[in-house]
Design a protein around this motif. Structure first.
Motif, PDB file in Angstrom:
ATOM      1  N   GLU A 150       0.719  -1.161  -0.113  1.00 51.76           N
ATOM      2  CA  GLU A 150      -0.165  -0.108   0.064  1.00 51.76           C
ATOM      3  C   GLU A 150       0.821   1.378   0.047  1.00 51.76           C
ATOM      4  O   GLU A 150       0.553   2.166  -0.589  1.00 51.76           O
ATOM      5  CB  GLU A 150      -0.776  -0.037   1.038  1.00 51.76           C
ATOM      6  N   ALA A 151       1.845   1.249   0.810  1.00 54.87           N
ATOM      7  CA  ALA A 151       2.658   2.432   0.773  1.00 54.87           C
ATOM      8  C   ALA A 151       3.332   2.778  -0.779  1.00 54.87           C
ATOM      9  O   ALA A 151       3.611   3.708  -1.122  1.00 54.87           O
ATOM     10  CB  ALA A 151       4.021   2.229   1.855  1.00 54.87           C
ATOM     11  N   ALA A 152       3.767   1.381  -1.192  1.00 52.53           N
ATOM     12  CA  ALA A 152       4.313   1.722  -2.617  1.00 52.53           C
ATOM     13  C   ALA A 152       3.438   2.190  -3.486  1.00 52.53           C
ATOM     14  O   ALA A 152       3.723   3.037  -4.429  1.00 52.53           O
ATOM     15  CB  ALA A 152       4.857   0.355  -3.043  1.00 52.53           C
ATOM     16  N   GLU A 153       2.311   1.785  -3.515  1.00 58.36           N
ATOM     17  CA  GLU A 153       1.156   2.427  -4.454  1.00 58.36           C
ATOM     18  C   GLU A 153       0.844   3.945  -4.256  1.00 58.36           C
ATOM     19  O   GLU A 153       0.583   4.681  -5.089  1.00 58.36           O
ATOM     20  CB  GLU A 153      -0.203   1.539  -3.982  1.00 58.36           C
ATOM     21  N   ARG A 154       1.025   4.199  -2.782  1.00 56.68           N
ATOM     22  CA  ARG A 154       0.738   5.545  -2.408  1.00 56.68           C
ATOM     23  C   ARG A 154       2.068   6.564  -3.143  1.00 56.68           C
ATOM     24  O   ARG A 154       1.726   7.677  -3.748  1.00 56.68           O
ATOM     25  CB  ARG A 154       0.698   5.951  -1.066  1.00 56.68           C
TER      26      ARG A 154
ATOM     27  N   ARG B 199       3.140  10.270  -9.579  1.00 54.16           N
ATOM     28  CA  ARG B 199       2.299  10.447 -11.008  1.00 54.16           C
ATOM     29  C   ARG B 199       1.564  12.033 -10.682  1.00 54.16           C
ATOM     30  O   ARG B 199       1.818  12.524 -11.820  1.00 54.16           O
ATOM     31  CB  ARG B 199       1.026   9.414 -10.836  1.00 54.16           C
ATOM     32  N   ARG B 200       1.214  12.214  -9.669  1.00 58.25           N
ATOM     33  CA  ARG B 200       0.722  13.420  -9.434  1.00 58.25           C
ATOM     34  C   ARG B 200       1.534  14.547  -9.876  1.00 58.25           C
ATOM     35  O   ARG B 200       1.169  15.637 -10.130  1.00 58.25           O
ATOM     36  CB  ARG B 200       0.057  13.504  -7.964  1.00 58.25           C
ATOM     37  N   LEU B 201       2.951  14.201  -8.977  1.00 61.20           N
ATOM     38  CA  LEU B 201       3.855  15.437  -9.039  1.00 61.20           C
ATOM     39  C   LEU B 201       4.347  15.462 -10.720  1.00 61.20           C
ATOM     40  O   LEU B 201       4.494  16.693 -11.160  1.00 61.20           O
ATOM     41  CB  LEU B 201       5.187  14.907  -8.446  1.00 61.20           C
ATOM     42  N   GLY B 202       4.376  14.398 -11.385  1.00 58.06           N
ATOM     43  CA  GLY B 202       4.730  14.505 -12.700  1.00 58.06           C
ATOM     44  C   GLY B 202       3.705  15.211 -13.628  1.00 58.06           C
ATOM     45  O   GLY B 202       4.183  16.025 -14.305  1.00 58.06           O
ATOM     46  N   GLN B 203       2.389  14.985 -13.257  1.00 52.51           N
ATOM     47  CA  GLN B 203       1.418  15.750 -13.893  1.00 52.51           C
ATOM     48  C   GLN B 203       1.504  17.375 -13.728  1.00 52.51           C
ATOM     49  O   GLN B 203       1.217  18.181 -14.359  1.00 52.51           O
ATOM     50  CB  GLN B 203       0.059  15.258 -13.415  1.00 52.51           C
ATOM     51  N   VAL B 204       1.826  17.568 -12.279  1.00 53.97           N
ATOM     52  CA  VAL B 204       1.874  19.236 -11.954  1.00 53.97           C
ATOM     53  C   VAL B 204       3.125  19.787 -12.683  1.00 53.97           C
ATOM     54  O   VAL B 204       2.773  20.927 -13.221  1.00 53.97           O
ATOM     55  CB  VAL B 204       2.027  19.125 -10.571  1.00 53.97           C
ATOM     56  N   LEU B 205       4.148  18.878 -12.717  1.00 57.62           N
ATOM     57  CA  LEU B 205       5.191  19.636 -13.565  1.00 57.62           C
ATOM     58  C   LEU B 205       4.966  19.850 -15.031  1.00 57.62           C
ATOM     59  O   LEU B 205       5.323  20.581 -15.766  1.00 57.62           O
ATOM     60  CB  LEU B 205       6.637  18.715 -13.473  1.00 57.62           C
TER      61      LEU B 205
END
Length: 55
Positions: free
Chosen positions: A20-24, A30-36
């Motif tokens: 679960e930690a790896a998935e988080r 993924r979110r950070l990449g999208q923001v960038l």
């Protein structure tokens, strides 16, 4: 199975927590990449302005 030694019980609570930690972490990356990607034109413009000021 991957990463299991003989005699281990699959999917222990520790393994589940790690999974679960790896998935988080993947979701966060993924979110950070999208923001960038979303902000890349702005960041490129700022970089251009900084380079013009420095030269």
């Amino acid at each position: 199975m991957e990463g299991q030694m003989m005699g281990e019980v699959p999917a222990s609570s520790d393994e589940t927590g790690e999974r679960e930690a790896a998935e988080r972490r993947r979701d966060r990356r993924r979110r950070l990449g999208q923001v960038l990607l979303d902000w890349s034109p702005v960041l490129a413009k700022i970089a251009t302005i900084v380079m013009q000021q420095l030269s």
